[in-house]
Design a protein around this motif. Structure first.
Motif, PDB file in Angstrom:
ATOM      1  N   ASP A 279      33.138  33.761  27.035  1.00  0.00           N
ATOM      2  CA  ASP A 279      33.534  34.707  24.896  1.00  0.00           C
ATOM      3  C   ASP A 279      35.209  34.081  24.754  1.00  0.00           C
ATOM      4  O   ASP A 279      35.808  34.194  25.257  1.00  0.00           O
ATOM      5  N   LYS A 280      34.606  33.996  23.728  1.00  0.00           N
ATOM      6  CA  LYS A 280      36.375  33.122  22.554  1.00  0.00           C
ATOM      7  C   LYS A 280      37.492  33.823  22.728  1.00  0.00           C
ATOM      8  O   LYS A 280      38.033  34.121  22.584  1.00  0.00           O
ATOM      9  N   ASP A 281      35.991  35.282  21.974  1.00  0.00           N
ATOM     10  CA  ASP A 281      37.311  36.153  21.798  1.00  0.00           C
ATOM     11  C   ASP A 281      38.444  36.470  23.020  1.00  0.00           C
ATOM     12  O   ASP A 281      39.035  37.187  22.033  1.00  0.00           O
ATOM     13  N   ASN A 282      37.388  36.412  24.117  1.00  0.00           N
ATOM     14  CA  ASN A 282      38.568  36.643  24.980  1.00  0.00           C
ATOM     15  C   ASN A 282      39.433  36.016  25.576  1.00  0.00           C
ATOM     16  O   ASN A 282      41.114  35.980  25.873  1.00  0.00           O
ATOM     17  N   TYR A 283      38.780  35.142  26.422  1.00  0.00           N
ATOM     18  CA  TYR A 283      39.877  34.272  26.524  1.00  0.00           C
ATOM     19  C   TYR A 283      40.668  33.549  25.550  1.00  0.00           C
ATOM     20  O   TYR A 283      42.433  33.448  26.134  1.00  0.00           O
ATOM     21  N   SER A 284      40.427  33.162  24.447  1.00  0.00           N
ATOM     22  CA  SER A 284      41.809  32.602  23.574  1.00  0.00           C
ATOM     23  C   SER A 284      42.755  33.742  23.313  1.00  0.00           C
ATOM     24  O   SER A 284      44.128  33.471  22.730  1.00  0.00           O
ATOM     25  N   VAL A 285      42.650  34.815  23.724  1.00  0.00           N
ATOM     26  CA  VAL A 285      44.319  37.097  24.043  1.00  0.00           C
ATOM     27  C   VAL A 285      44.380  36.433  25.797  1.00  0.00           C
ATOM     28  O   VAL A 285      44.792  36.347  25.705  1.00  0.00           O
ATOM     29  N   SER A 286      43.241  36.485  25.973  1.00  0.00           N
ATOM     30  CA  SER A 286      43.463  36.535  27.561  1.00  0.00           C
ATOM     31  C   SER A 286      44.294  35.776  28.437  1.00  0.00           C
ATOM     32  O   SER A 286      44.923  35.490  28.937  1.00  0.00           O
ATOM     33  N   ILE A 287      43.824  34.646  27.545  1.00  0.00           N
ATOM     34  CA  ILE A 287      45.043  32.805  28.429  1.00  0.00           C
ATOM     35  C   ILE A 287      46.062  33.351  28.493  1.00  0.00           C
ATOM     36  O   ILE A 287      47.508  32.941  29.394  1.00  0.00           O
ATOM     37  N   PRO A 288      46.451  33.404  26.988  1.00  0.00           N
ATOM     38  CA  PRO A 288      48.379  33.149  26.990  1.00  0.00           C
ATOM     39  C   PRO A 288      48.992  34.686  27.327  1.00  0.00           C
ATOM     40  O   PRO A 288      50.212  34.871  27.576  1.00  0.00           O
ATOM     41  N   LEU A 289      48.127  35.495  27.585  1.00  0.00           N
ATOM     42  CA  LEU A 289      48.697  37.201  27.508  1.00  0.00           C
ATOM     43  C   LEU A 289      49.143  36.597  29.188  1.00  0.00           C
ATOM     44  O   LEU A 289      49.718  36.512  30.043  1.00  0.00           O
ATOM     45  N   GLY A 290      47.613  36.434  30.107  1.00  0.00           N
ATOM     46  CA  GLY A 290      47.900  35.822  31.192  1.00  0.00           C
ATOM     47  C   GLY A 290      49.595  34.304  31.969  1.00  0.00           C
ATOM     48  O   GLY A 290      49.790  35.292  32.558  1.00  0.00           O
ATOM     49  N   ALA A 291      49.783  33.944  30.925  1.00  0.00           N
ATOM     50  CA  ALA A 291      50.525  33.092  31.571  1.00  0.00           C
ATOM     51  C   ALA A 291      51.879  34.137  30.773  1.00  0.00           C
ATOM     52  O   ALA A 291      53.005  33.071  31.761  1.00  0.00           O
ATOM     53  N   THR A 292      51.756  35.072  30.004  1.00  0.00           N
ATOM     54  CA  THR A 292      53.436  36.114  30.458  1.00  0.00           C
ATOM     55  C   THR A 292      53.372  36.610  31.797  1.00  0.00           C
ATOM     56  O   THR A 292      54.005  36.702  32.606  1.00  0.00           O
ATOM     57  N   VAL A 293      52.504  37.718  31.696  1.00  0.00           N
ATOM     58  CA  VAL A 293      52.041  38.874  32.897  1.00  0.00           C
ATOM     59  C   VAL A 293      51.421  38.753  34.028  1.00  0.00           C
ATOM     60  O   VAL A 293      52.252  39.452  34.785  1.00  0.00           O
ATOM     61  N   THR A 391      40.011  36.064  33.947  1.00  0.00           N
ATOM     62  CA  THR A 391      39.792  36.348  32.008  1.00  0.00           C
ATOM     63  C   THR A 391      37.829  36.141  33.253  1.00  0.00           C
ATOM     64  O   THR A 391      36.458  36.840  32.172  1.00  0.00           O
ATOM     65  N   ALA A 392      37.171  34.516  34.279  1.00  0.00           N
ATOM     66  CA  ALA A 392      36.054  34.809  34.299  1.00  0.00           C
ATOM     67  C   ALA A 392      35.719  36.184  34.999  1.00  0.00           C
ATOM     68  O   ALA A 392      33.975  36.134  35.102  1.00  0.00           O
ATOM     69  N   VAL A 393      36.298  36.245  35.736  1.00  0.00           N
ATOM     70  CA  VAL A 393      35.586  37.129  37.171  1.00  0.00           C
ATOM     71  C   VAL A 393      35.027  38.548  36.515  1.00  0.00           C
ATOM     72  O   VAL A 393      34.046  39.341  36.247  1.00  0.00           O
ATOM     73  N   ALA A 394      35.978  38.851  34.559  1.00  0.00           N
ATOM     74  CA  ALA A 394      36.048  40.373  33.890  1.00  0.00           C
ATOM     75  C   ALA A 394      34.862  40.142  33.216  1.00  0.00           C
ATOM     76  O   ALA A 394      33.722  40.437  33.081  1.00  0.00           O
ATOM     77  N   GLU A 395      34.748  39.261  32.788  1.00  0.00           N
ATOM     78  CA  GLU A 395      33.374  38.542  31.876  1.00  0.00           C
ATOM     79  C   GLU A 395      31.945  38.502  33.196  1.00  0.00           C
ATOM     80  O   GLU A 395      30.837  38.887  32.539  1.00  0.00           O
ATOM     81  N   PHE A 396      32.083  38.030  33.900  1.00  0.00           N
ATOM     82  CA  PHE A 396      30.568  37.403  34.890  1.00  0.00           C
ATOM     83  C   PHE A 396      29.985  39.164  34.972  1.00  0.00           C
ATOM     84  O   PHE A 396      29.095  38.813  35.328  1.00  0.00           O
ATOM     85  N   THR A 397      31.504  39.819  35.509  1.00  0.00           N
ATOM     86  CA  THR A 397      30.846  41.011  35.723  1.00  0.00           C
ATOM     87  C   THR A 397      30.186  42.209  35.105  1.00  0.00           C
ATOM     88  O   THR A 397      29.553  42.785  35.236  1.00  0.00           O
ATOM     89  N   GLN A 398      30.627  42.103  33.702  1.00  0.00           N
ATOM     90  CA  GLN A 398      29.993  42.573  32.651  1.00  0.00           C
ATOM     91  C   GLN A 398      28.782  41.250  32.695  1.00  0.00           C
ATOM     92  O   GLN A 398      27.596  42.382  32.270  1.00  0.00           O
ATOM     93  N   TRP A 399      28.087  40.814  32.876  1.00  0.00           N
ATOM     94  CA  TRP A 399      27.039  39.658  32.938  1.00  0.00           C
ATOM     95  C   TRP A 399      26.401  40.109  34.146  1.00  0.00           C
ATOM     96  O   TRP A 399      24.928  40.237  33.889  1.00  0.00           O
ATOM     97  N   ARG A 400      27.283  39.990  34.312  1.00  0.00           N
ATOM     98  CA  ARG A 400      26.008  40.849  36.579  1.00  0.00           C
ATOM     99  C   ARG A 400      25.627  43.008  35.769  1.00  0.00           C
ATOM    100  O   ARG A 400      24.126  42.370  36.109  1.00  0.00           O
ATOM    101  N   LYS A 401      26.420  42.824  35.486  1.00  0.00           N
ATOM    102  CA  LYS A 401      25.405  44.420  35.170  1.00  0.00           C
ATOM    103  C   LYS A 401      24.155  44.279  33.809  1.00  0.00           C
ATOM    104  O   LYS A 401      23.412  45.424  33.689  1.00  0.00           O
ATOM    105  N   GLU A 402      24.372  43.178  33.113  1.00  0.00           N
ATOM    106  CA  GLU A 402      23.496  43.107  32.278  1.00  0.00           C
ATOM    107  C   GLU A 402      22.611  42.350  32.702  1.00  0.00           C
ATOM    108  O   GLU A 402      21.641  41.997  31.964  1.00  0.00           O
ATOM    109  N   GLY A 403      22.574  42.112  33.926  1.00  0.00           N
ATOM    110  CA  GLY A 403      21.234  41.005  34.052  1.00  0.00           C
ATOM    111  C   GLY A 403      21.285  39.797  34.273  1.00  0.00           C
ATOM    112  O   GLY A 403      20.554  38.644  34.368  1.00  0.00           O
TER     113      GLY A 403
END
Length: 412
Positions: A279-293, A391-403
């Motif tokens: 989801d672009k809404d997620n990675y467009s924020v998480s990737i630049p945030l990850g480069a910092t923290v 970023t992928a793990v967080a989203e894929f975990t949600q996918w798994r829970k949703e089947g």
């Protein structure tokens, strides 16, 4: 020539990068002076990435927030937790490894003209001041904390504007993404220039005296990349984690290894996340945030070099102090800049925990710069590839829970 170019373009980007890498090594070994001009390709490539990354992040985040649909779920909390957990575990792994394989350093004269932060409070203060930095200044200095803050605020302010305005912002974001794709297509030439310049100017002879230190540093980073991160990934997605881990290492880690800049690798991670279908809404924020923290590699560097200084000086360390060092290295690592060698200047913070004077700590920083030819490249590869992985793990975990089915796509 036309057919040759066609065949070249049909190769995957990774294969072209490997070819550029091999050519750079060969030229550095057999004709370092004659081929010296090709080093400019490396500078141009990294310069172009660093130039476009700040404004790309600004428009991507602003567009994502302004166009966010009410009720649309995001995984930012999970991603941030994974970032912090990974960084802490990296510091803990480094502490354990340093106890098992103690390293002694040859400390000589101090390192001049380097001013490290005075303490953790100073690092945190600098982070907070970066949040309220002038937006134009933040863009010009590639201050990603400030860029994220202003992009989030503007995105929220633009949520109620007409759709035509949102479309225009989205168009700017798409155009900048296309520019990034053009820049990345020159990665083989850029990496050829980078590896040539590194080997031709610095060589590997100076690293021989620090072999054990490098082995501990690289061993910790490999352990994080190939053992700890896969365990975290498996817990989240409940399937074989290595296809995803190796894809992130291949598509993100290779370029990060040679650019030696988490900030410059942001566009590469954006492309990887898009290819994974995130989801672009997620990675467009998480990737630049990850480069910092998200700085697992930096936490390893800080812990290993600090404990090497402790061992050299004969200072006794108990388990409690070692645990505090793990936490301190994680906090300090989050304040490391996303540029080459950014973590080294935070070593004096950790050294202060053991009462090591600043002049001695700066000698340790000097050792870090000596081994930085390899250490910083591996550190950045771990940091940046983990940004995309978590970023992928967080989203894929949600996918798994949703089947939903989780498929790790292959690069075309």
């Amino acid at each position: 020539m036309k057919n040759l170019l066609k065949q070249w373009n049909q190769l995957s980007l990774v294969k072209r990068i490997i070819i550029g890498l091999i050519v750079g090594i060969i030229l550095a070994l057999i004709a370092p002076e004659a081929a010296k001009p090709i080093a400019i390709f490396g500078s141009l490539f990294v310069g172009a990435l660093k130039a476009v990354a700040p404004i790309l992040v600004f428009f991507l985040v602003m567009a994502a927030i302004s166009q966010h649909r009410s009720g649309h779920k995001t995984n930012m909390k999970s991603i941030v937790v994974l970032y912090l957990l990974g960084t802490f575990l990296a510091g803990l792994v480094a502490v354990v490894a340093s106890f098992i394989f103690p390293v002694a350093l040859k400390l000589g004269e101090g390192v001049e003209s380097i001013s490290p932060p005075g303490g953790v409070v100073e690092v945190l203060k600098a982070l907070l001041m970066n949040v309220v930095d002038n937006p134009v200044n933040a863009l010009s200095r590639a201050n990603y904390i400030g860029i994220l803050a202003w992009a989030l605020l503007l995105g929220l302010a633009l949520k109620n504007v007409p759709d035509t305005t949102k479309t225009m912002i989205g168009n700017f974001s798409d155009a900048l993404s296309q520019v990034v794709r053009w820049v990345i297509s020159f990665a083989p030439l850029g990496i050829m220039g980078l590896v040539f310049d590194t080997i031709a100017t610095q060589g590997i002879g100076s690293l021989l005296n620090y072999g054990q230190l490098l082995l501990v540093l690289l061993g910790c980073m490999l352990f994080m990349a190939l053992v700890v991160n896969p365990i975290i990934t498996f817990i989240g997605i409940r399937q074989n984690p290595y296809p995803l881990v190796f894809k992130c290492l291949k598509d993100s880690g290779i370029t990060a290894f040679f650019t030696r800049s988490s900030a410059a690798n942001i566009p590469v991670n954006m492309t990887l996340c898009e290819e994974l279908g995130l989801d672009k809404d997620n990675y467009s924020v998480s990737i630049p945030l990850g480069a910092t923290v998200n700085m697992a590699g930096a936490a390893i560097t800080i812990s290993v070099l600090t404990l090497a200084a402790v061992h050299t000086l004969g200072i006794q360390v108990d388990i409690g102090t070692a645990l505090i060092l793990s936490i301190l290295s994680a906090v300090s690592a989050c304040g490391a800049s996303g540029v080459a060698g950014g973590s080294l200047l935070l070593i004096p913070l950790a050294c202060s925990l053991f009462g090591i004077p600043n002049d001695v700590a700066m000698q340790v920083v000097g050792v870090g710069f000596v081994v930085g030819v390899i250490q910083d490249s591996a550190e950045t590869a771990l940091n940046s590839s983990t940004d995309a992985l978590f970023t992928a793990v967080a989203e894929f975990t949600q996918w798994r829970k949703e089947g939903k089915e989780i498929i790790i796509t292959k690069k075309k």
